[in-house]
Scaffold this active site. Structure first.
Site, PDB file in Angstrom:
ATOM      1  N   HIS A  11     -18.405   0.413  -9.943  1.00  0.00           N
ATOM      2  CA  HIS A  11     -17.984   0.004  -9.123  1.00  0.00           C
ATOM      3  C   HIS A  11     -16.486   0.617  -8.721  1.00  0.00           C
ATOM      4  O   HIS A  11     -15.365   0.829 -10.651  1.00  0.00           O
ATOM      5  CB  HIS A  11     -17.436  -1.542  -9.105  1.00  0.00           C
ATOM      6  CG  HIS A  11     -16.466  -1.960  -7.596  1.00  0.00           C
ATOM      7  ND1 HIS A  11     -15.883  -2.659  -7.733  1.00  0.00           N
ATOM      8  CD2 HIS A  11     -16.576  -1.711  -6.530  1.00  0.00           C
ATOM      9  CE1 HIS A  11     -14.628  -2.909  -6.904  1.00  0.00           C
ATOM     10  NE2 HIS A  11     -15.301  -2.699  -5.746  1.00  0.00           N
ATOM     11  N   ARG A  12     -16.077   1.690  -8.069  1.00  0.00           N
ATOM     12  CA  ARG A  12     -14.593   2.870  -8.007  1.00  0.00           C
ATOM     13  C   ARG A  12     -14.887   3.397  -9.488  1.00  0.00           C
ATOM     14  O   ARG A  12     -14.365   3.814 -10.339  1.00  0.00           O
ATOM     15  CB  ARG A  12     -13.596   1.463  -7.569  1.00  0.00           C
ATOM     16  CG  ARG A  12     -13.317   0.394  -7.232  1.00  0.00           C
ATOM     17  CD  ARG A  12     -11.816   0.051  -6.848  1.00  0.00           C
ATOM     18  NE  ARG A  12     -12.043  -1.692  -5.996  1.00  0.00           N
ATOM     19  CZ  ARG A  12     -11.144  -2.246  -6.128  1.00  0.00           C
ATOM     20  NH1 ARG A  12      -9.938  -1.640  -6.424  1.00  0.00           N
ATOM     21  NH2 ARG A  12     -11.668  -3.004  -5.342  1.00  0.00           N
ATOM     22  N   GLU A  38     -20.150   3.662  -6.865  1.00  0.00           N
ATOM     23  CA  GLU A  38     -19.412   3.488  -5.926  1.00  0.00           C
ATOM     24  C   GLU A  38     -17.997   3.843  -4.963  1.00  0.00           C
ATOM     25  O   GLU A  38     -16.644   3.396  -6.607  1.00  0.00           O
ATOM     26  CB  GLU A  38     -19.617   1.793  -5.489  1.00  0.00           C
ATOM     27  CG  GLU A  38     -18.727   1.442  -4.190  1.00  0.00           C
ATOM     28  CD  GLU A  38     -17.463   0.800  -4.002  1.00  0.00           C
ATOM     29  OE1 GLU A  38     -17.011   0.630  -2.913  1.00  0.00           O
ATOM     30  OE2 GLU A  38     -16.690   1.326  -4.568  1.00  0.00           O
ATOM     31  N   ASP A  40     -14.122   4.871  -2.755  1.00  0.00           N
ATOM     32  CA  ASP A  40     -13.846   4.565  -1.938  1.00  0.00           C
ATOM     33  C   ASP A  40     -13.036   6.259  -1.130  1.00  0.00           C
ATOM     34  O   ASP A  40     -12.480   5.934  -1.793  1.00  0.00           O
ATOM     35  CB  ASP A  40     -12.589   3.365  -1.761  1.00  0.00           C
ATOM     36  CG  ASP A  40     -13.485   1.803  -2.148  1.00  0.00           C
ATOM     37  OD1 ASP A  40     -13.942   1.172  -1.713  1.00  0.00           O
ATOM     38  OD2 ASP A  40     -12.701   2.013  -3.218  1.00  0.00           O
ATOM     39  N   HIS A  53      -8.627   3.406  -2.485  1.00  0.00           N
ATOM     40  CA  HIS A  53      -8.982   2.150  -2.117  1.00  0.00           C
ATOM     41  C   HIS A  53      -7.137   1.177  -1.762  1.00  0.00           C
ATOM     42  O   HIS A  53      -8.564   1.187  -0.755  1.00  0.00           O
ATOM     43  CB  HIS A  53      -8.778   1.385  -3.708  1.00  0.00           C
ATOM     44  CG  HIS A  53      -9.603   0.122  -3.129  1.00  0.00           C
ATOM     45  ND1 HIS A  53      -8.594  -1.507  -2.466  1.00  0.00           N
ATOM     46  CD2 HIS A  53     -10.737  -0.797  -2.496  1.00  0.00           C
ATOM     47  CE1 HIS A  53      -9.111  -2.601  -2.263  1.00  0.00           C
ATOM     48  NE2 HIS A  53     -10.702  -1.882  -1.986  1.00  0.00           N
ATOM     49  N   GLU A 113     -18.096   4.295   0.317  1.00  0.00           N
ATOM     50  CA  GLU A 113     -17.495   2.796   1.140  1.00  0.00           C
ATOM     51  C   GLU A 113     -16.089   3.835   1.928  1.00  0.00           C
ATOM     52  O   GLU A 113     -15.249   4.102   1.066  1.00  0.00           O
ATOM     53  CB  GLU A 113     -16.571   2.243  -0.346  1.00  0.00           C
ATOM     54  CG  GLU A 113     -16.510   1.161   1.346  1.00  0.00           C
ATOM     55  CD  GLU A 113     -15.006   0.081   0.791  1.00  0.00           C
ATOM     56  OE1 GLU A 113     -16.018   0.122  -0.361  1.00  0.00           O
ATOM     57  OE2 GLU A 113     -14.996  -1.037   1.519  1.00  0.00           O
ATOM     58  N   LYS A 115     -13.422   3.224   3.942  1.00  0.00           N
ATOM     59  CA  LYS A 115     -12.586   2.457   3.596  1.00  0.00           C
ATOM     60  C   LYS A 115     -10.818   2.576   4.418  1.00  0.00           C
ATOM     61  O   LYS A 115      -9.272   3.528   4.175  1.00  0.00           O
ATOM     62  CB  LYS A 115     -11.885   2.516   2.103  1.00  0.00           C
ATOM     63  CG  LYS A 115     -11.072   2.112   1.450  1.00  0.00           C
ATOM     64  CD  LYS A 115     -11.867  -0.038   1.729  1.00  0.00           C
ATOM     65  CE  LYS A 115     -11.475  -0.878   0.444  1.00  0.00           C
ATOM     66  NZ  LYS A 115     -12.819  -1.516   0.233  1.00  0.00           N
ATOM     67  N   ASP A 235     -17.460  -3.355 -12.357  1.00  0.00           N
ATOM     68  CA  ASP A 235     -16.404  -2.548 -13.334  1.00  0.00           C
ATOM     69  C   ASP A 235     -17.002  -2.265 -14.669  1.00  0.00           C
ATOM     70  O   ASP A 235     -16.906  -1.440 -14.955  1.00  0.00           O
ATOM     71  CB  ASP A 235     -15.412  -3.418 -13.243  1.00  0.00           C
ATOM     72  CG  ASP A 235     -14.958  -4.103 -11.408  1.00  0.00           C
ATOM     73  OD1 ASP A 235     -15.357  -3.285 -10.758  1.00  0.00           O
ATOM     74  OD2 ASP A 235     -14.112  -5.201 -11.373  1.00  0.00           O
TER      75      ASP A 235
HETATM   76  O1  G3P Z   1     -18.355  -2.053  -1.881  1.00  0.00           O
HETATM   77  C1  G3P Z   1     -18.073  -3.054  -2.140  1.00  0.00           C
HETATM   78  C2  G3P Z   1     -16.546  -3.437  -2.332  1.00  0.00           C
HETATM   79  O2  G3P Z   1     -16.483  -1.794  -3.324  1.00  0.00           O
HETATM   80  C3  G3P Z   1     -16.412  -3.421  -1.393  1.00  0.00           C
HETATM   81  O3  G3P Z   1     -15.033  -3.754  -2.066  1.00  0.00           O
HETATM   82  O4  G3P Z   1     -12.315  -4.304  -2.355  1.00  0.00           O
HETATM   83  O5  G3P Z   1     -14.334  -2.995  -4.236  1.00  0.00           O
HETATM   84  O6  G3P Z   1     -14.233  -2.076  -1.970  1.00  0.00           O
HETATM   85  P1  G3P Z   1     -13.757  -2.963  -2.233  1.00  0.00           P
HETATM   86 MG    MG Z   2     -15.652  -0.350  -2.163  1.00  0.00          MG
END
Ligand code: G3P
Ligand code: MG
Length: 248
Positions: A11-12, A38, A40, A53, A113, A115, A235
């Site tokens: 994540h990120r 993943e 943003d 993000h 993603e 965003k 994470d």
């Molecule tokens: O794509 C999954 C997750 O990243 C969505 O929420 O706020 O972490 O971008 P956020």
């Molecule tokens: Mg995200």
């Protein structure tokens, strides 16, 4: 070849261990064994696609104010690491292009993603897809997702062959199947800390893979796995990877 989703998506990058959405975070995710990340993407004031993000610069940089009000020449001067720890001081916000070069070098899969800053849903998708189309040639290692249905609609129109993920927010929307149908998505991405077993079963019945964000607790991961969730965003990819190995 059909989209092969991993059980774990960093994540990120691996934002439990390095500043989120940076090149360093992605390198850390790869070092920890993640095969997908993943990230943003959003646009600066002058339409440069950056990996970032928040709508505001304040939390994760030494700058302040809205990304949508800031030119890239100012954003590229910012420091995006020392808020996380001194060891990362001096690192920068990457552009989408810089990030794609690293992902290709590391042979990682990408969930991008979209965003957008508010009001920039169409432009952000268009700019990101334009860049992606010049860099990315493996649709099996790409998933484009968004909470913004307009951004997914643009993605469908511009790059129908690239798999899309419908991100569902904390508030469960009853018409998610209509949206999934209209947007022709490949996955349904849910808040894995709030989703219920019934909702997961509903998605399984619908016939689409389920990805769950953001799961850092091995016990919750095992629960979701037992319900039939296909993969999670985390994470801490190393911790969740160990939880897969210990499932019997
Ligand atoms: O794509 C999954 C997750 O990243 C969505 O929420 O706020 O972490 O971008 P956020
Ligand atoms: Mg995200």
């Amino acid at each position: 070849m059909p989209l092969k989703l991993p059980k774990i998506i960093g994540h990120r990058g691996a934002c439990g261990y390095a500043p989120e959405n940076t090149l360093e975070s992605v390198k850390t995710a790869a070092d920890l064994g993640a095969t997908w990340v993943e990230l943003d993407v959003k646009l600066t004031k002058d339409d440069v696609a950056i990996i970032f993000h928040d709508d505001e610069l304040d939390r994760t940089t030494n700058g302040s104010g809205l990304v949508a009000d800031t030119l890239y020449e100012d954003i590229k001067q910012l420091e995006a690491g020392s808020w996380f720890s001194d060891g990362f001081s001096g690192i920068k916000i990457p552009t989408l292009e810089e990030m794609l070069e690293l992902l290709i070098d590391l042979d990682l899969g990408l969930n991008l993603e979209i965003k957008p800053c508010p009001g920039r849903e169409v432009q952000t998708a268009e700019a990101a897809l334009d860049i992606l189309s010049r860099y990315w040639d493996d649709p099996d290692k790409l998933l484009i997702s968004s909470f913004q249905h307009v951004s997914l609609e643009v993605t469908k129109d511009m790059a129908a062959e690239w798999p899309r993920g419908l991100l569902l927010d904390d508030e469960w929307i009853p018409n998610w199947k209509d949206l999934a149908e209209y947007l022709e998505v490949a996955t349904i991405n849910v808040n894995g800390n709030l989703v219920t077993r019934e909702q997961v079963e509903d998605i399984i019945d619908y016939g689409k893979p389920i990805l769950a964000y953001t799961i850092n607790d091995p016990q919750r991961f095992r629960t979701l796995q037992s319900w039939g969730v296909d993969g999670v965003f985390t994470d801490v990819p190393d911790i969740i990877k160990d939880a897969i190995l210990t499932v019997h």
